[in-house]
Design a protein around this motif. Structure first.
Motif, PDB file in Angstrom:
ATOM      1  N   ARG A   1      42.293  45.355  32.804  1.00 49.81           N
ATOM      2  CA  ARG A   1      41.230  45.419  33.795  1.00 49.81           C
ATOM      3  C   ARG A   1      41.003  44.055  34.460  1.00 49.81           C
ATOM      4  NH1 ARG A   1      36.527  47.278  29.919  1.00 49.81           N
ATOM      5  NH2 ARG A   1      37.636  45.678  28.690  1.00 49.81           N
TER       6      ARG A   1
ATOM      7  N   TRP B   1      37.882  42.331  37.398  1.00 53.10           N
ATOM      8  CA  TRP B   1      36.615  42.587  38.094  1.00 53.10           C
ATOM      9  C   TRP B   1      36.766  42.105  39.535  1.00 53.10           C
ATOM     10  CZ3 TRP B   1      32.084  44.727  36.007  1.00 53.10           C
ATOM     11  CH2 TRP B   1      30.966  44.727  36.863  1.00 53.10           C
TER      12      TRP B   1
ATOM     13  N   CYS C   1      34.494  46.773  38.233  1.00 52.57           N
ATOM     14  CA  CYS C   1      35.644  46.700  37.332  1.00 52.57           C
ATOM     15  C   CYS C   1      36.676  47.767  37.687  1.00 52.57           C
ATOM     16  CB  CYS C   1      35.168  46.892  35.889  1.00 52.57           C
ATOM     17  SG  CYS C   1      36.438  46.523  34.649  1.00 52.57           S
TER      18      CYS C   1
ATOM     19  N   THR D   1      36.518  51.779  37.068  1.00 53.81           N
ATOM     20  CA  THR D   1      36.177  52.164  35.684  1.00 53.81           C
ATOM     21  C   THR D   1      34.681  52.293  35.442  1.00 53.81           C
ATOM     22  OG1 THR D   1      35.996  49.892  34.876  1.00 53.81           O
ATOM     23  CG2 THR D   1      38.207  50.896  34.882  1.00 53.81           C
TER      24      THR D   1
ATOM     25  N   ASP E   1      32.713  50.035  34.462  1.00 54.96           N
ATOM     26  CA  ASP E   1      32.249  49.192  33.356  1.00 54.96           C
ATOM     27  C   ASP E   1      31.124  48.286  33.830  1.00 54.96           C
ATOM     28  OD1 ASP E   1      33.917  49.798  31.067  1.00 54.96           O
ATOM     29  OD2 ASP E   1      35.593  49.030  32.272  1.00 54.96           O
ATOM     30  N   ASP E   2      30.274  47.915  32.882  1.00 51.84           N
ATOM     31  CA  ASP E   2      29.151  47.036  33.190  1.00 51.84           C
ATOM     32  C   ASP E   2      29.622  45.583  33.250  1.00 51.84           C
ATOM     33  OD1 ASP E   2      26.642  45.321  32.008  1.00 51.84           O
ATOM     34  OD2 ASP E   2      25.982  47.019  33.226  1.00 51.84           O
TER      35      ASP E   2
ATOM     36  N   VAL F   1      31.289  43.156  30.453  1.00 53.26           N
ATOM     37  CA  VAL F   1      32.704  42.947  30.108  1.00 53.26           C
ATOM     38  C   VAL F   1      33.184  41.596  30.622  1.00 53.26           C
ATOM     39  CG1 VAL F   1      33.213  45.412  30.018  1.00 53.26           C
ATOM     40  CG2 VAL F   1      33.533  44.175  32.175  1.00 53.26           C
TER      41      VAL F   1
END
Length: 582
Positions: free
Chosen positions: A484, A486, A492, A503, A505-506, A509
């Motif tokens: 991954r 960002w 992300c 994804t 994601d917060d 990550v």
């Protein structure tokens, strides 16, 4: 920069920051720290682009301390520096020392005396920076006198007169008086006539080598005792152009047995056949040497303090003979060493820069590779940043090193609050052929636009960058398949080998160090951009919002550095920006 060097930089920077803050009873400034740090630690210079980033948080930590804490910490780290601080009770808030005997004069008057053979390089900035600072400090006068009385070996460039005045304006100063020595030939002739009447000068037709042999042996030439009337007649013939170049000179009578041969009967006037490029002076053939012309002008313009290179100490001694004949008091003199500047491959010499421009190796005085004030201005370096760095060097008789990182740190403090952030994805990297062009990748899922902040100050809001169907990222930012990254201001994504898959994601990550943050631009609407740097041009693509900016606007290309917008694209043209510094 490895960890050992970083620790040494932090330690040295903390000592300098503490000393600087206590000395001036103010916050430590990164720019003021950079000069002594790089000068005292030449091994740090190869890390110049990284040093400011290490120094800034150190300075902030120091600035968060109260005065007692700063003093205690300096005593702990460097007790000798604290003793230096405490022993210098007479030191005031100024970086420059007091001018000698300034209180003895009704007005402090100082001069810069450029040779107008081309626009100024960076080293030239030291004189107007210091003189202008003293002018403001003493409410004095700043004279610019173009010493253009050598139309042959140091032939003036007609465009340089205005170019130099523009450079002085860029540095933030407005001269009180501007003179051209080539306008003042009759004044020099009148003073030469008066000197002849006092039997203080004589015409000499000795071949140069013959006179040199006599001078070095302490013997007078056969013309030294000629009658002043004969000297006057021959000098008038010089003025009328009746002699050819090299045929005759007018010499000042000094002490033919002086222990320094350079001071023995020096030349005041010589014949030059090459016409002066200025039409107003083109008919003259009898020209004063610099020591005579400058000495006369310093007196007539009321100069009280002269700053000159330590290699020119003999000039004051030669001129003193003339001043003694006329019964004048010589100005106060400050001699200083040369400035040596890092970061440039091009010699700090006007003639060398001109040669490279003529040969096509530089594309003008504003080429980012040229060590000129015009180049720095086009790159977006504020004149104030240069002045502050030059003033911090002081007026030492020793040669001093100026690190460009000190100027960059000063400039960063001046522009950081106003410079919006933007993305620039590079296709090429100056000096690095191994890094390939930007990579286009489709984006699957996720929002239809990113909204990165305009500036770290959140009050400035956010900018909207459309994602469209695909984005461009720099080649080295593409992760391994399955990993991954960002996309800054977007979110992300996981690299599938063919695309970036959103994804959701917060941000945690990133904070946990699992995911790298990279910049990006939309593949379809990004603006082709050329970034001009000291290492060469870099091509790439900028986010579409740059079309809304104007030339001279300062931006920070995220992960690249600060830039000045130079030229907006027209039709299918590229946007051009100049790299300022990291």
């Amino acid at each position: 920069m490895d960890e050992e060097i970083r620790e040494r930089v932090e330690e040295a920077a903390e000592i300098d920051a503490l000393f600087n803050a206590l000395k001036h009873d103010s916050d430590a400034q990164v720019g003021a720290i950079m000069g002594p740090l790089m000068g005292d630690n030449p091994e740090f210079r190869e890390y110049g682009d990284e040093i400011a980033g290490v120094v800034a948080p150190v300075a902030q930590r120091v600035n968060d301390m109260d005065a007692a804490e700063k003093r205690d910490r300096l005593e702990e780290l460097a007790p000798g520096r604290l003793e230096e601080l405490e022993s210098d009770d007479e030191e005031d808030e100024h970086a420059l020392p007091d001018l000698p005997n300034a209180d003895d004069y009704d007005e402090v008057r100082m001069r810069a005396a450029p040779n107008p053979n081309g626009p100024w390089h960076l080293g030239h900035a030291r004189m107007p920076a210091v003189i202008g600072t003293y002018k403001e400090r003493y409410d004095g006068s700043f004279i610019v006198r173009f010493d253009d009385t050598d139309p042959e070996t140091k032939r003036p460039d007609l465009a340089a007169y205005d170019a130099i005045l523009e450079d002085i304006d860029y540095l933030g100063f407005d001269p009180d008086e501007v003179l051209r020595a080539s306008d003042r030939l009759e004044t020099y002739y009148d003073h030469a006539r008066e000197l002849i009447e006092q039997d203080g000068a004589y015409t000499c037709t000795c071949p140069q080598e013959e006179f040199s042999d006599l001078k070095n042996s302490g013997e007078a030439c056969p013309h030294r005792e000629k009658d002043p009337e004969q000297t006057r007649e021959e000098f008038e013939a010089m003025i009328d152009g009746e002699y050819e170049s090299g045929e005759i000179t007018l010499r000042v009578k000094t002490d033919i047995t002086h222990k320094n041969p350079a001071l023995r009967d020096w030349v005041a006037f010589r014949m030059i056949d090459t016409p002066h490029p200025r039409e107003e002076a083109s008919e003259y053939r009898c020209w004063p040497m610099l020591d005579f012309q400058s000495g006369i002008d310093d007196h007539l313009t009321g100069v009280t303090h002269i700053i000159r290179g330590i290699d020119l100490q003999d000039s004051a001694k030669r001129q003193q003979f003339v001043y003694d004949y006329f019964g004048w008091d010589y100005p106060e003199v400050i001699h200083w060493g040369h400035v040596q500047v890092d970061a440039y491959d091009v010699s700090m010499s006007t003639s060398t820069i001109k040669e490279k421009i003529d040969a096509g190796e530089l594309d003008g005085w504003e080429d980012p590779r040229a060590p000129t004030l015009k180049s720095l201005r086009r790159r977006g370096i504020r004149g104030e940043a240069i002045v502050d760095a030059m003033v911090e060097l002081g007026t030492s008789t020793s040669n001093v090193d100026l690190s460009m990182s000190a100027i960059y740190a000063n400039n960063r403090e001046l522009i950081d609050d106003e410079a919006d952030r933007a993305f620039f994805v590079r296709d090429s990297h100056a000096g690095d052929d191994e890094i390939g062009p930007a990579v286009e990748k489709p984006v699957v899922g996720g929002p239809d636009a990113g909204q990165p902040p305009v500036h770290p100050n959140e009050d400035r809001g956010r900018r909207r960058i459309p994602v469209e169907d695909a984005v461009l990222v720099e080649a080295e930012d593409v992760p391994a398949e399955g990993e991954r990254v960002w996309l800054k201001g977007y979110g992300c994504v996981r690299y599938t080998g063919d695309a970036f898959e959103y994804t959701d994601d917060d941000i945690e990550v990133v904070r946990e160090g699992d995911v790298e943050v990279i910049h990006w631009v939309p593949a379809e609407s990004a603006i082709p951009t050329r970034l001009r740097t000291m290492e060469g041009d870099v091509t790439g693509h900028a986010e579409p919002g740059l079309a809304d900016y104007e030339p001279d606007d300062m931006l920070q290309f995220v992960r690249v550095g600060f830039v000045r917008v130079d030229m907006l694209p027209e039709a299918d043209d590229e946007l051009v920006a100049y790299f300022a510094h990291p």
